[in-house]
Design an enzyme around this catalytic site. Sequence first.
Site, PDB file in Angstrom:
ATOM      1  N   HIS A 299      -2.531   6.229   4.274  1.00 45.04           N
ATOM      2  CA  HIS A 299      -1.296   6.057   5.100  1.00 45.04           C
ATOM      3  C   HIS A 299      -0.697   7.828   4.874  1.00 45.04           C
ATOM      4  O   HIS A 299      -0.835   7.936   3.510  1.00 45.04           O
ATOM      5  CB  HIS A 299      -0.258   5.503   4.459  1.00 45.04           C
ATOM      6  CG  HIS A 299      -0.560   3.862   4.470  1.00 45.04           C
ATOM      7  ND1 HIS A 299      -1.302   3.202   5.830  1.00 45.04           N
ATOM      8  CD2 HIS A 299      -0.327   2.491   4.411  1.00 45.04           C
ATOM      9  CE1 HIS A 299      -1.411   2.139   6.201  1.00 45.04           C
ATOM     10  NE2 HIS A 299      -0.876   1.657   4.970  1.00 45.04           N
TER      11      HIS A 299
ATOM     12  N   CYS B 125       0.937  -1.058  -0.264  1.00 45.19           N
ATOM     13  CA  CYS B 125       0.041  -0.053  -0.003  1.00 45.19           C
ATOM     14  C   CYS B 125       0.417   0.940   0.100  1.00 45.19           C
ATOM     15  O   CYS B 125       0.514   2.521  -0.932  1.00 45.19           O
ATOM     16  CB  CYS B 125      -1.297   0.298   1.085  1.00 45.19           C
ATOM     17  SG  CYS B 125      -0.532  -0.992   2.711  1.00 45.19           S
TER      18      CYS B 125
HETATM   19  N1  LIG Z   1      -4.771  -3.641   5.141  1.00 44.84           N
HETATM   20  C1  LIG Z   1      -4.480  -2.933   3.919  1.00 44.84           C
HETATM   21  O1  LIG Z   1      -4.310  -1.780   4.325  1.00 44.84           O
HETATM   22  C2  LIG Z   1      -3.437  -3.849   3.271  1.00 44.84           C
HETATM   23  C3  LIG Z   1      -2.456  -3.424   1.927  1.00 44.84           C
HETATM   24  C4  LIG Z   1      -2.310  -3.789   0.846  1.00 44.84           C
HETATM   25  C5  LIG Z   1      -2.767  -5.054   1.267  1.00 44.84           C
HETATM   26  N2  LIG Z   1      -2.908  -5.375   2.024  1.00 44.84           N
HETATM   27  C6  LIG Z   1      -3.061  -7.280   2.272  1.00 44.84           C
HETATM   28  O2  LIG Z   1      -4.644  -8.278   2.214  1.00 44.84           O
HETATM   29  C7  LIG Z   1      -4.367  -9.056   2.743  1.00 44.84           C
HETATM   30  C8  LIG Z   1      -5.590  -8.927   4.084  1.00 44.84           C
HETATM   31  O3  LIG Z   1      -5.616  -7.969   5.050  1.00 44.84           O
HETATM   32  P1  LIG Z   1      -7.216  -7.295   5.863  1.00 44.84           P
HETATM   33  O4  LIG Z   1      -5.965  -5.662   6.466  1.00 44.84           O
HETATM   34  O5  LIG Z   1      -8.029  -7.329   5.077  1.00 44.84           O
HETATM   35  O6  LIG Z   1      -6.897  -8.280   7.381  1.00 44.84           O
HETATM   36  P2  LIG Z   1      -7.731  -8.948   8.001  1.00 44.84           P
HETATM   37  O7  LIG Z   1      -8.679  -7.703   8.318  1.00 44.84           O
HETATM   38  O8  LIG Z   1      -7.107  -9.779   8.851  1.00 44.84           O
HETATM   39  O9  LIG Z   1      -8.150 -10.298   6.314  1.00 44.84           O
HETATM   40  C9  LIG Z   1      -8.109 -11.079   6.785  1.00 44.84           C
HETATM   41  C10 LIG Z   1      -8.899 -12.261   5.544  1.00 44.84           C
HETATM   42  O10 LIG Z   1      -8.126 -13.740   4.943  1.00 44.84           O
HETATM   43  C11 LIG Z   1      -8.855 -14.546   5.081  1.00 44.84           C
HETATM   44  N3  LIG Z   1      -8.526 -15.528   5.717  1.00 44.84           N
HETATM   45  C12 LIG Z   1      -7.968 -16.240   6.882  1.00 44.84           C
HETATM   46  N4  LIG Z   1      -7.343 -17.713   5.997  1.00 44.84           N
HETATM   47  C13 LIG Z   1      -7.145 -17.692   5.186  1.00 44.84           C
HETATM   48  C14 LIG Z   1      -7.861 -18.650   4.878  1.00 44.84           C
HETATM   49  N5  LIG Z   1      -6.891 -20.282   5.003  1.00 44.84           N
HETATM   50  N6  LIG Z   1      -8.092 -19.081   4.086  1.00 44.84           N
HETATM   51  C15 LIG Z   1      -9.007 -17.897   3.333  1.00 44.84           C
HETATM   52  N7  LIG Z   1      -9.469 -16.964   3.539  1.00 44.84           N
HETATM   53  C16 LIG Z   1      -8.963 -16.688   4.611  1.00 44.84           C
HETATM   54  C17 LIG Z   1     -10.140 -14.093   6.400  1.00 44.84           C
HETATM   55  O11 LIG Z   1     -10.902 -15.118   7.049  1.00 44.84           O
HETATM   56  P3  LIG Z   1     -11.760 -14.633   8.087  1.00 44.84           P
HETATM   57  O12 LIG Z   1     -12.528 -13.751   8.821  1.00 44.84           O
HETATM   58  O13 LIG Z   1     -12.715 -16.039   8.431  1.00 44.84           O
HETATM   59  O14 LIG Z   1     -10.219 -15.436   9.023  1.00 44.84           O
HETATM   60  C18 LIG Z   1     -10.305 -12.527   6.391  1.00 44.84           C
HETATM   61  O15 LIG Z   1     -11.017 -12.642   5.527  1.00 44.84           O
HETATM   62  C19 LIG Z   1      -2.980  -8.946   3.934  1.00 44.84           C
HETATM   63  O16 LIG Z   1      -2.233 -10.702   3.172  1.00 44.84           O
HETATM   64  C20 LIG Z   1      -2.108  -7.715   3.812  1.00 44.84           C
HETATM   65  O17 LIG Z   1      -1.047  -7.846   3.831  1.00 44.84           O
HETATM   66  C21 LIG Z   1      -3.874  -5.458   3.427  1.00 44.84           C
END
Ligand SMILES: NC(=O)c1ccc[n+]([C@@H]2O[C@H](COP(=O)([O-])OP(=O)(O)OC[C@H]3O[C@@H](n4cnc5c(N)ncnc54)[C@H](OP(=O)(O)O)[C@@H]3O)[C@@H](O)[C@H]2O)c1
Length: 337
Positions: A235, A126
């Site tokens: 950010h 990001c």
């Molecule tokens: N937040 C940001 O600004 C941002 C920016 C760029 C990229 N990212 C990337 O995007 C991803 C998610 O970030 P987030 O902030 O949305 O995290 P989050 O709120 O913790 O959400 C994680 C998601 O992944 C799912 N998940 C976990 N284990 C899984 C599995 N084994 N199979 C299928 N789904 C699974 C979770 O499902 P459950 O609800 O069932 O646990 C939930 O839907 C990460 O890789 C992060 O690095 C985030």
Amino acid sequence: MKIAVVGATGLVGGEILKVLAERNFPVSELIPVASERSVGKQVEFKGKPYTVVSFEDAIAAKPAIAIFSAGGSTSLALAPKFAEAGIIVVDNSSAWRMDPTKKLVVPEVNADTLTPEDKIIANPNCSTIQMVVALKPLHDRYKIKRVVVSTYQSVTGTGKAAVDQLFAERAGNTDVAKVYPHPIDLNVLPHIDVFLDNGYTKEEMKMVNETKKIMGDDSIQVTATTVRIPTIGGHSEAVNVEFENEFELSEIVAILSNTEGVIVQDDPANKIYPMPLTAHGKDEVFVGRLRRDESQPKTLNMWIVADNLRKGAATNAVQIAEYLLKHNLVEAEPVTA
Ligand SMILES: NC(=O)c1ccc[n+]([C@@H]2O[C@H](COP(=O)([O-])OP(=O)(O)OC[C@H]3O[C@@H](n4cnc5c(N)ncnc54)[C@H](OP(=O)(O)O)[C@@H]3O)[C@@H](O)[C@H]2O)c1
């Protein structure tokens, strides 16, 4: 077009659902996927409930594109399974970004590198996305030699649990899972992702390496300090850019004002500059505090803010899907619903 969203119950996944709806992406069927513990739960898309399914059921439903935001290990395990079934994966995690066989794409910068052979496409970090959107047109015009960036990053960048920790601390509740090694409320953590042997964090090295890869220029020198602050809107980045060639500040403003996806907010006399509070929920990258670095020639200081869940993640991923569709790089089935 059938679209799967893997990680649909997460912060980024929820934003992807919103962005797909807002941009009127032609979704004929939405297939939300999350971990096993969420199968059977519901998420909302365009005002209707959709039931979360397992990844096996999602692959069997044969979506054209799967947008992943489910963490690096899930992506490493599942993205190849989707790709083998002919489903194009757009992945938000860091799993594939530096794989030389995978494209790392910010549509405004390098979507023209995509080909029909690209089955797993990486969405950059990001902090890197918002920086390169603003730097690319300046690199094209003046050629960047070196970038020194310090970030002020939102807790939404860590996911749902981090937002819960911030608000629990603010409410005086200590009975909450801790995702940071120290309190985040009323604090500043110079620590994002893990520390590496060179003393930098992984987040800092992502900014170094991903910038070079997206801009297609290994000669650009980048050094970063990435910092977590107790905000949720987006950010912010203080960016110092040294160019090969001399510039006029007025021309920089004109170039950025005419850059797709960039909004210049630079009117200090009226206290107008980008802030996470005003960038929150927006798709653009906001740039301000444009001024010459008076300590050395051909060098610019700028302040860049964007909502990390939107342009830093969901919007960028959906824009990649839009590009694939527009340039016939994905097979779209007839819209049936
Ligand atoms: N937040 C940001 O600004 C941002 C920016 C760029 C990229 N990212 C990337 O995007 C991803 C998610 O970030 P987030 O902030 O949305 O995290 P989050 O709120 O913790 O959400 C994680 C998601 O992944 C799912 N998940 C976990 N284990 C899984 C599995 N084994 N199979 C299928 N789904 C699974 C979770 O499902 P459950 O609800 O069932 O646990 C939930 O839907 C990460 O890789 C992060 O690095 C985030």
